[in-house]
Enzyme design. Sequence first.
Site, PDB file in Angstrom:
ATOM      1  N   HIS A 180       0.845  -1.197   0.000  1.00  0.00           N
ATOM      2  CA  HIS A 180       0.000   0.000   0.000  1.00  0.00           C
ATOM      3  C   HIS A 180       0.881   1.247   0.000  1.00  0.00           C
ATOM      4  O   HIS A 180       0.657   2.194  -0.774  1.00  0.00           O
ATOM      5  CB  HIS A 180      -0.906   0.025   1.237  1.00  0.00           C
ATOM      6  CG  HIS A 180      -2.187  -0.723   1.075  1.00  0.00           C
ATOM      7  ND1 HIS A 180      -2.251  -2.090   1.022  1.00  0.00           N
ATOM      8  CD2 HIS A 180      -3.475  -0.280   0.979  1.00  0.00           C
ATOM      9  CE1 HIS A 180      -3.503  -2.471   0.888  1.00  0.00           C
ATOM     10  NE2 HIS A 180      -4.276  -1.394   0.866  1.00  0.00           N
ATOM     11  N   HIS A 227       0.328  -3.382   9.244  1.00  0.00           N
ATOM     12  CA  HIS A 227       1.773  -3.271   9.027  1.00  0.00           C
ATOM     13  C   HIS A 227       2.442  -2.596  10.212  1.00  0.00           C
ATOM     14  O   HIS A 227       1.832  -1.772  10.898  1.00  0.00           O
ATOM     15  CB  HIS A 227       2.080  -2.463   7.760  1.00  0.00           C
ATOM     16  CG  HIS A 227       1.836  -3.214   6.496  1.00  0.00           C
ATOM     17  ND1 HIS A 227       2.677  -4.210   6.046  1.00  0.00           N
ATOM     18  CD2 HIS A 227       0.839  -3.114   5.579  1.00  0.00           C
ATOM     19  CE1 HIS A 227       2.206  -4.687   4.904  1.00  0.00           C
ATOM     20  NE2 HIS A 227       1.098  -4.053   4.602  1.00  0.00           N
TER      21      HIS A 227
END
Length: 411
Positions: A180, A227
């Site tokens: 991302h 993350h």
Amino acid sequence: MLKLIRHLQDSELVASFQRKCGLLISEAEHQGCDQTHLPKNPDTTDNYGLIRKRCVNGHTKKQQIAAEEHDSNSNYKYDANGYDVVGLLQPQYEVRNFLFYYLFLVSASLGQEVFYISFLPCIHWNLDPFLCRRLVNMWTVVMYIGQVMKDVLKLPRPLSPPVVKLETRVDAEYGMPSTHAMAATAISFTFLFSAMDRFQFQFEVGLLVAIVLSTLVCLSRLYTGMHSALDVICGALISAVVMLVTYPAWATFDQLQLTHPLSPIVALVLPLYLSYNYPELDHYSTTRGDTTIILGAGAGCSAGYWVNQQLGQTYEPEGDFPMPFPSLTAGALVLGCARFMVGVALLVMTRQAMKALSLRALCSWHGVSVHDTEARQRKEIEVPYKFVTYTAIGLVNTILVNKAFILLGLV
């Protein structure tokens, strides 16, 4: 340096960021929610589902989680007594700041398939195919690098608890780097640097927009608990390095991509080869399929742009560059929305038709049912059906959609 790296990879750092943004783990007894640990059957690992409960300001939501969603590279582990200790039963959470909640959920969606299949083609249909081509090229490169690095480095995602995880689909994938973050950085700054020679705008404003958008996406990966800070930082830095190294060759690559007679062959064969030779794991992961989708879409767009160049139908703006951005009048807005709806409808129909046809043909060839989920995950079926489907989407996006606009008078 090693201490800093460990700190940036610490799950508690992610949890601390979530708490500061109003996303907290809540105690079941404080929220009126009962949470029961379910024993794991030592003989069967995928014959039952597990209930995960979420509490948002005291309101409980249940979600059935299939046990087979979680594989050996995820954070789902069991202790010796057969009870889950880390993740299959996700902790309940409480949202205290809905501004951050929706801001980061929307930001996180900018890295999903639905965004790429709509935003990137929209640039082609309503602004400049040149910019779309540059964006697709860079997006394909950085996403492939990121996906491969995940399955080579094999670093885990943050643990839950202490982290609250708002997504489940990719939780079984490895974490380093954040694709991302890579995609957001690459798309934002590729658009900025490519648009400088095409349109008139104040560079400082464009730079600010690029920084804000990419930062929001990066922070959303921390907020959603998917993350670590190290994953996000490395993802953004990798994209920056890739752009820095390739930027001097962008114009040369454009020329070769559009005019070289071998361009469409390379554009189709190389991505297909990379898809088939994706790093093997000891379990099924969605990364191979997602990477094939990306490479297929990039291949289809590249071949389509070459065809348009040969036909002399590039659909690029006419005039002297850099030119002013198109005026955002009511008429232009209606026309843009009409193009968007027609274009997306054609892409969705292409996806559904090609997926059904390719799956049926491949499953028939290999003698399996199209409803057999495990068979569809086999490389000899998953890679070709996804590659063909998204290559077709890329071709339709670049060649046929613009012709449909002309037929419908949307020009």
